[in-house]
Structures are given as structure tokens and as C-alpha cells.
Design an enzyme around this catalytic site. Structure first.
Site: not given
Length: 472
Positions: A11-13
Site C-alpha cells: 500500500g502507498c499513500p
């Protein structure tokens, strides 16, 4: 001998590129190492390929490559390696090998056995004390807030920007250019944009203390927003709210398990909201002053020294392409947009669009020095760059970051500097060239981006020409 089974979560922002690049890298590495893997992705559309309880039970280990909260509590008792999402992209073989070799610490969740509220902790004291681990945890909480905030910023910001197509003052009933639909767009977009700070604070707190934290964080964010403390106040409110709930969980852990429902629905919200109000109220004045001083400073630098500002913004956006430095510049731009400053975001957007275009143009002009696979990836970067998705350049930069990153940073800095010198205004926080109709100085903006991209592409192409044999 049976094959190892690994589960992973990425997951990334922004949940657009890094998330899926890390997932793909882990799958390729697992296939090379003869390991079965299932990867759960936490993208902007939500959780995909979700891990089931059975998946986790059967797994020999867990890899979490994320810069946002992915609920690691469910991995209690499993060997777990937790790293930033960028490491999942760059060193997937190393992460999987760590599970295979039994080097991962067993993940423990405090209070799991006794049924009290859960706060994640590693079983490795050395890891727990690690400064890098602490910094990544803080960053993960912050980016959880940013990732949930972005759709509100983008959706609301673009609608506000579209209202300007009818005229700068078209939403003002007292002005001769007033248009009802423009007023509607600005009203609805403004409502979405106004939730930026409360949502940021709510999901920072949610990352720290789950749902009880989210409720208290949202109220803290509203206090910061209404009090003029802005984005900086929202960050402080989010962390304060999260740790207020963690403190309450600790103080109330001796209560009978039968009261858990009462704690969640009554005690935490009532006491938590009271305490966040008590914390934020005296802080609003100094935080507001600090926030205003920061915005005034950036605005002053923007007009008095655009060369320096463009160099800083370009270098930050190009350095890690979607990572902490890039996000710091982007979030600052969105905060200034909320203050009515449309110039700063123009440079940030230009610097974010440039890296993938550098790759795309280089693979076109110097095509014989790239493999067919790289040329295909380069062509995709035209689309990624045009839509403000910086991460497409990462696979190319990762092959030799010491050389390639400075080239990308240089090209991004040129684009940002020219944008500031031309006085371009971009009212939309995302969208790339799709928002050209609402850009003031659209031609100059595109020209700035193309010049920076072309300079970077030539430097990168010459570097590849020097080190690479022509691809057959």
C-alpha cells in the site's frame, strides 16, 4: 519438500502506482525463488485480492511493504517483515529470502491473549528500538491520513477549478459574470475541499488507534480547521487523538471484557472528544501563527526567489517519486491551494509530471539503447506523465539510482523553475494535462514541462548510450 507459502500486503499513500508495482515485484521474485505468494493490495479503490483467515493461517511468513496502515494485527504470531513500499519494489528477492531463511521476527499484538485492545508491537526488542522503525511508523500513520485525504482534495479541487472555466468571479452572485452552474461547482467542490484537514486528522488517528481514534481525530481536525490552524494543525490533532485513545486503552485495560462494547461506543468517544478539545484549544493560536508564517514564507520565496524554490521543489519531487520527499512537496502545494495560492502547485505538478516524461522521451530518442521491454514501459510513461503519475520512472531509476536520480531531479527542477518564472497558476491539485483548460498560462506550463523533460531525457539517453550495448 513442499513449497513455502507467503502472504503479503502492499500500500502507498496515493494507492495508484507504488502499491501495484510492489505487488508485481513480489510476485515475480516469488516465482523466481519457487515460493507461493498471495499479495493483497491497498489501492485507492480499496482492498483487492484480500487475504482470508485461511491464507494467513497457512502462510509461513508475511511481508508488509506499505506506507499506510494495512491492519497488521491480523498477522499475530506469524513471522513478519515490515518495510516501506519502495523496498518492496526494489528488493523483493531480499524480503522473500528473509522469510525463507527464518530471519523475520514473530509479530506479536499486545493484549491479544487477554482480549484487551490491541496495539501492534514487534517481538524483537532491537527492531522496536530502531530509529528507522520508529520513523517509518510515524510516516505510515501520516501517510494513512494523506491517502484518505487525497480523494477529497482532488475531487473538490478539480470541481472548484472547473468553476473557473465560466470566469474567475462566475460563482459570485454580485458579479456580472455570475453563472449558477459555476456557483454550484464551487460550492460542492469547496465542501469536499474543506474536509481535507478533518479527514487527514481522522485517519492519522485511525492508523494509531483504529475506529475510536478516527472519531476523536475527526473532531480534532475540525477544531484545527475552524480555528485556522490548517494542515499543520490537522497533523498535530491526528497524532494527539490517536495517542489519547492509546492512553485510554492502557488505563482501562483492567475493566471486564464484558464492557468492551461500552468502551468503544461510549467511553472512548466521550472522554476522547473532551480531551482532544482540551489539548487543541490552547494550541490553536500558536499553531495558527506557525501555519500562517510558513505559508507566508513559502509565498515570499515563490515571488522573490523562484529559482531557489523551483530547485527545491523539483529536487524533492524527483528524488523519490511518490515517496516522503515527493509527498511533502505535494501536500504543501495542496495546503497552499486551500489558502488560495495557485502558483506553488503549478511548480509541484510540473516537477511530478516530468520524471515519467524523461523516461518516455529517452526511450523514444535513444531507443536502440533500451531493450524492447524498456521501450514498451517507456511508451506507457507518456500516459503516466500526462496524468500526473510520477511512479512510472521508478523501475528505470532503481537500476542505477546514483546516476539516474540526479538526472531526474535536474529535469524536474528545470520544469518547476520555468513554471515559477512564467507565473503559471494551476488551481487543480491533480490530473496532469487533463486540467489544462483551467490552467492560467497553460502554454507556458506545458513548455516548461517539455523543456525540463527533454533536458533530462537527453542526459539519461547519453548515459544509457555510454553504458549499454545496442539492443538487438
Amino acid at each position: 519438500m513442499s513449497r513455502k507459502k507467503i502472504v503479503a500486503a502492499t500500500g502507498c499513500p496515493t494507492g495508484i502506482a507504488h502499491t501495484f508495482m510492489a505487488a508485481e515485484a513480489l510476485k515475480i521474485a516469488a516465482e523466481q525463488l519457487g515460493v507461493d505468494i498471495k499479495v493483497e493490495t491497498h489501492g485507492q479503490v480499496g482492498i483487492e485480492n484480500a487475504l482470508t483467515d485461511q491464507d494467513i493461517l497457512e502462510a509461513d511468513g508475511v511481508i508488509v511493504a506499505a506506507d499506510k496502515d494495512v491492519n497488521t494485527d491480523r498477522f499475530h504470531g506469524k513471522p513478519l517483515i515490515e518495510v516501506p513500499v519502495a523496498k518492496g519494489i526494489r528488493t523483493p528477492n531480499e524480503l522473500i529470502q528473509g522469510i525463507i531463511n527464518g530471519e523475520a521476527p514473530v509479530h506479536q499484538v499486545k493484549g491479544r491473549a487477554s482480549g484487551t485492545e490491541k496495539t501492534s508491537a514487534s517481538s524483537s526488542p532491537a527492531q522496536h528500538k530502531s530509529a528507522n522503525k520508529w520513523i517509518h511508523t510515524i510516516y505510515k500513520h501520516l501517510m494513512n491520513g494523506v491517502s484518505h485525504m487525497l480523494p477529497f482534495v482532488v475531487g473538490g479541487g478539480v470541481l472548484i477549478a472547473l468553476s473557473f472555466l465560466f470566469g474567475i468571479y462566475s460563482a459570485d452572485p454580485q458579479h456580472e459574470t455570475y453563472h449558477p452552474f459555476a456557483a454550484y461547482l464551487k460550492s460542492i467542490g469547496g465542501l469536499g475541499f474543506s474536509l481535507m484537514v478533518p479527514i487527514l486528522a481522522a485517519f492519522i488517528a485511525d492508523s494509531i488507534a483504529r475506529r475510536p481514534g478516527m472519531v476523536v481525530g475527526f473532531i480534532g481536525g475540525l477544531l484545527a480547521n475552524d480555528g485556522g490552524a490548517g494542515f499543520l494543525g490537522g497533523i498535530i490533532a491526528g497524532f494527539a487523538a490517536g495517542y489519547i485513545i492509546v492512553l485510554l486503552q492502557f488505563l482501562l485495560q483492567k475493566l471486564p471484557a464484558s464492557l468492551d462494547g461500552l468502551k468503544s461506543i461510549f467511553i472512548y468517544p466521550v472522554i476522547g472528544i473532551f480531551l482532544i478539545g482540551a489539548v487543541m484549544t490552547p494550541l490553536l493560536v500558536p499553531i495558527t501563527g506557525l501555519n500562517n508564517s510558513l505559508m507566508d514564507f513559502l509565498s515570499a520565496v515563490q515571488s522573490t526567489n523562484p529559482l531557489l524554490l523551483g530547485l527545491i521543489v523539483g529536487a524533492m519531487c524527483g528524488f523519490d517519486m511518490g515517496g516522503p520527499f515527493n509527498k511533502a512537496a505535494y501536500v504543501t502545494g495542496t495546503a497552499l491551494l486551500a489558502e488560495g495560492n495557485l502558483y506553488f502547485m503549478a511548480g509541484v505538478s510540473a516537477a511530478c509530471i516530468t520524471p515519467p516524461l524523461i523516461i518516455a522521451i529517452a526511450t523514444t530518442i535513444f531507443r536502440k539503447h533500451f531493450t524492447p521491454q524498456e521501450r514498451n514501459a517507456g511508451a506507457i510513461n507518456y500516459i503516466l506523465g500526462a496524468t500526473h503519475i510520477t511512479e512510472g520512472a521508478i523501475p528505470f531509476a532503481a537500476k542505477n539510482p546514483i546516476v539516474v536520480l540526479p538526472i531526474i531531479m535536474f529535469g524536474s527542477a528545470i520544469s518547476a523553475i520555468l513554471t515559477y518564472l512564467f507565473g503559471v497558476q494551476v488551481p487543480a491539485p491533480h490530473g496532469g494535462f487533463l486540467v489544462l483548460p483551467v490552467v492560467t498560462g497553460a502554454f507556458q506550463w506545458v513548455l516548461s514541462i517539455l523543456i525540463g523533460s527533454l533536458v533530462g531525457a537527453i542526459l539519461y539517453g547519453l548515459y544509457r548510450k555510454k553504458i549499454d550495448k545496442p539492443a538487438v
